[in-house]
Design a protein around this motif. Structure first.
Motif, PDB file in Angstrom:
ATOM      1  N   TRP A   1      26.180 -74.980 -10.071  1.00 35.04           N
ATOM      2  CA  TRP A   1      25.549 -75.504 -11.370  1.00 35.04           C
ATOM      3  C   TRP A   1      25.250 -76.859 -11.275  1.00 35.04           C
ATOM      4  N   THR A   2      24.296 -77.361 -11.678  1.00 34.41           N
ATOM      5  CA  THR A   2      23.952 -78.898 -11.688  1.00 34.41           C
ATOM      6  C   THR A   2      25.124 -79.574 -12.733  1.00 34.41           C
ATOM      7  N   LYS A   3      25.131 -80.536 -12.774  1.00 33.73           N
ATOM      8  CA  LYS A   3      26.192 -81.401 -13.852  1.00 33.73           C
ATOM      9  C   LYS A   3      25.510 -80.802 -15.377  1.00 33.73           C
ATOM     10  N   ASP A   4      24.407 -81.025 -15.478  1.00 33.55           N
ATOM     11  CA  ASP A   4      23.644 -80.475 -16.867  1.00 33.55           C
ATOM     12  C   ASP A   4      24.052 -79.193 -17.221  1.00 33.55           C
ATOM     13  N   GLU A   5      24.047 -78.409 -16.286  1.00 33.12           N
ATOM     14  CA  GLU A   5      24.466 -76.880 -16.402  1.00 33.12           C
ATOM     15  C   GLU A   5      25.901 -76.699 -16.870  1.00 33.12           C
ATOM     16  N   TYR A   6      26.590 -77.408 -16.119  1.00 32.16           N
ATOM     17  CA  TYR A   6      27.915 -77.379 -16.417  1.00 32.16           C
ATOM     18  C   TYR A   6      28.119 -77.865 -17.885  1.00 32.16           C
ATOM     19  N   LEU A   7      27.862 -79.207 -18.161  1.00 36.68           N
ATOM     20  CA  LEU A   7      27.895 -79.829 -19.371  1.00 36.68           C
ATOM     21  C   LEU A   7      27.452 -78.914 -20.683  1.00 36.68           C
ATOM     22  N   LYS A   8      26.333 -78.247 -20.581  1.00 31.35           N
ATOM     23  CA  LYS A   8      25.882 -77.297 -21.364  1.00 31.35           C
ATOM     24  C   LYS A   8      26.816 -76.146 -21.554  1.00 31.35           C
ATOM     25  N   PHE A   9      27.424 -75.457 -20.424  1.00 33.73           N
ATOM     26  CA  PHE A   9      28.174 -74.289 -20.655  1.00 33.73           C
ATOM     27  C   PHE A   9      29.569 -74.821 -21.143  1.00 33.73           C
ATOM     28  N   ILE A  10      30.084 -75.987 -20.710  1.00 32.82           N
ATOM     29  CA  ILE A  10      31.442 -76.501 -21.494  1.00 32.82           C
ATOM     30  C   ILE A  10      31.497 -76.647 -23.121  1.00 32.82           C
ATOM     31  N   ASP A  11      30.228 -77.102 -23.228  1.00 30.62           N
ATOM     32  CA  ASP A  11      30.215 -77.067 -24.902  1.00 30.62           C
ATOM     33  C   ASP A  11      30.519 -75.887 -25.587  1.00 30.62           C
ATOM     34  N   ALA A  12      30.210 -74.897 -24.949  1.00 27.05           N
ATOM     35  CA  ALA A  12      30.563 -73.403 -25.635  1.00 27.05           C
ATOM     36  C   ALA A  12      31.849 -73.036 -25.540  1.00 27.05           C
ATOM     37  N   MET A  13      32.643 -73.722 -24.511  1.00 27.29           N
ATOM     38  CA  MET A  13      34.107 -73.392 -24.391  1.00 27.29           C
ATOM     39  C   MET A  13      35.053 -74.328 -25.415  1.00 27.29           C
ATOM     40  N   ARG A 129      29.756 -67.399 -10.014  1.00 29.23           N
ATOM     41  CA  ARG A 129      31.048 -66.739 -10.169  1.00 29.23           C
ATOM     42  C   ARG A 129      32.268 -68.058 -10.571  1.00 29.23           C
ATOM     43  N   ILE A 130      33.420 -67.833 -10.875  1.00 33.03           N
ATOM     44  CA  ILE A 130      34.367 -68.832 -11.008  1.00 33.03           C
ATOM     45  C   ILE A 130      34.420 -69.620  -9.911  1.00 33.03           C
ATOM     46  N   HIS A 131      34.581 -69.191  -8.688  1.00 33.68           N
ATOM     47  CA  HIS A 131      34.790 -70.018  -7.563  1.00 33.68           C
ATOM     48  C   HIS A 131      33.641 -70.921  -7.122  1.00 33.68           C
ATOM     49  N   ASP A 132      32.463 -70.623  -7.563  1.00 33.25           N
ATOM     50  CA  ASP A 132      31.012 -71.464  -7.336  1.00 33.25           C
ATOM     51  C   ASP A 132      31.390 -72.632  -8.350  1.00 33.25           C
ATOM     52  N   LEU A 133      32.152 -72.927  -9.333  1.00 33.85           N
ATOM     53  CA  LEU A 133      32.526 -73.864 -10.023  1.00 33.85           C
ATOM     54  C   LEU A 133      33.152 -75.015  -8.920  1.00 33.85           C
ATOM     55  N   ARG A 134      33.829 -74.667  -7.966  1.00 36.40           N
ATOM     56  CA  ARG A 134      34.230 -75.466  -6.663  1.00 36.40           C
ATOM     57  C   ARG A 134      33.102 -75.746  -5.991  1.00 36.40           C
ATOM     58  N   HIS A 135      32.057 -75.031  -5.682  1.00 36.45           N
ATOM     59  CA  HIS A 135      30.759 -75.548  -4.975  1.00 36.45           C
ATOM     60  C   HIS A 135      30.126 -76.445  -5.777  1.00 36.45           C
ATOM     61  N   SER A 136      30.005 -76.167  -7.019  1.00 36.05           N
ATOM     62  CA  SER A 136      29.244 -77.255  -7.887  1.00 36.05           C
ATOM     63  C   SER A 136      30.061 -78.529  -7.835  1.00 36.05           C
ATOM     64  N   HIS A 137      31.595 -78.582  -7.775  1.00 40.95           N
ATOM     65  CA  HIS A 137      32.224 -79.895  -7.818  1.00 40.95           C
ATOM     66  C   HIS A 137      31.881 -80.474  -6.391  1.00 40.95           C
ATOM     67  N   ILE A 138      31.483 -80.092  -5.272  1.00 35.84           N
ATOM     68  CA  ILE A 138      31.434 -80.181  -4.161  1.00 35.84           C
ATOM     69  C   ILE A 138      29.961 -81.001  -3.804  1.00 35.84           C
ATOM     70  N   SER A 139      29.171 -80.356  -4.676  1.00 39.78           N
ATOM     71  CA  SER A 139      27.635 -80.788  -4.759  1.00 39.78           C
ATOM     72  C   SER A 139      27.555 -82.137  -5.625  1.00 39.78           C
ATOM     73  N   LEU A 140      28.550 -82.004  -6.622  1.00 37.06           N
ATOM     74  CA  LEU A 140      28.585 -83.237  -7.533  1.00 37.06           C
ATOM     75  C   LEU A 140      29.238 -84.442  -6.844  1.00 37.06           C
ATOM     76  N   LEU A 141      30.078 -84.473  -5.808  1.00 40.58           N
ATOM     77  CA  LEU A 141      30.698 -85.286  -5.080  1.00 40.58           C
ATOM     78  C   LEU A 141      29.435 -85.843  -3.865  1.00 40.58           C
ATOM     79  N   ILE A 142      28.830 -85.010  -3.657  1.00 39.51           N
ATOM     80  CA  ILE A 142      27.707 -85.273  -2.460  1.00 39.51           C
ATOM     81  C   ILE A 142      26.909 -86.269  -3.299  1.00 39.51           C
ATOM     82  N   ASP A 143      26.297 -85.837  -4.597  1.00 38.86           N
ATOM     83  CA  ASP A 143      25.411 -86.655  -5.276  1.00 38.86           C
ATOM     84  C   ASP A 143      25.887 -88.037  -5.724  1.00 38.86           C
ATOM     85  N   GLN A 144      27.294 -88.102  -5.754  1.00 33.49           N
ATOM     86  CA  GLN A 144      28.102 -89.264  -6.007  1.00 33.49           C
ATOM     87  C   GLN A 144      28.025 -90.354  -4.636  1.00 33.49           C
TER      88      GLN A 144
END
Length: 172
Positions: A1-13, A129-144
């Motif tokens: 996920w992109t950060k925006d997708e994650y933020l949209k998802f977490i709002d529902a949690m 997948r749940i594990h894909d949150l780990r990949h999303s985190h790595i993508s976020l770090l690369i972006d940063q």
């Protein structure tokens, strides 16, 4: 996920603190599911804003088993963003009579899976997948702008070669 997708998802949690804080740890720290499920209050140092990963949890053969993590490099200390350290402290205060060595997230991988499905359905965010949150985190770090070496250390990759699987995401 992109950060925006994650933020949209977490709002529902937000309606279920247990789910909300579990997904926050997964996304913002890039830890594995088993590492999340093995976390105890003793693993956190809120003055330093760190969480120490030194074990993993699995439920097999009808038993809960806590073992050393996947690899030697999986033993690591991760710096948390300030807001996440504050969130986890808030979550800990919600817990009734939790001991230092009690599991902070006494749930199963199937619980996380069902909650992921619920959040995706409620928000329209694509299912990952749940594990894909780990990949999303790595993508976020690369972006940063984090280096491959820093990322490998943070997520506990045994070899930097694993981190280079994300090479196409690095600007250079």
């Amino acid at each position: 996920w992109t950060k925006d997708e994650y933020l949209k998802f977490i709002d529902a949690m937000m309606d279920k603190p247990l789910s909300f804080y579990a997904f926050e740890m997964l996304y913002w720290c890039g830890i594995r599911e088993g590492e999340l499920l093995a976390l105890t209050p003793a693993d956190f140092d809120f003055e330093k804003r760190t969480v120490t990963i030194s074990k993993t949890f699995q439920h097999t053969g009808g038993k809960d088993i806590v073992t050393p993590p996947k690899t030697e490099k999986s033993n690591r200390t991760i710096t948390m963003p300030l807001f996440l350290a504050d969130e986890i402290q808030k979550y800990l205060k919600m817990q009734y009579d939790i001991g230092l060595d009690d599991r902070l997230f006494p749930i199963t991988k199937s619980y996380l899976y069902r909650e992921m499905q619920r959040g995706c359905k409620d928000t329209g965010v694509k299912r990952i997948r749940i594990h894909d949150l780990r990949h999303s985190h790595i993508s976020l770090l690369i972006d940063q702008g984090f280096s491959a070496v820093a990322i490998a250390d943070r997520v506990g990759h045994e070899s930097i070669d694993i981190t280079y699987n994300y090479a196409h995401l690095f600007p250079s």
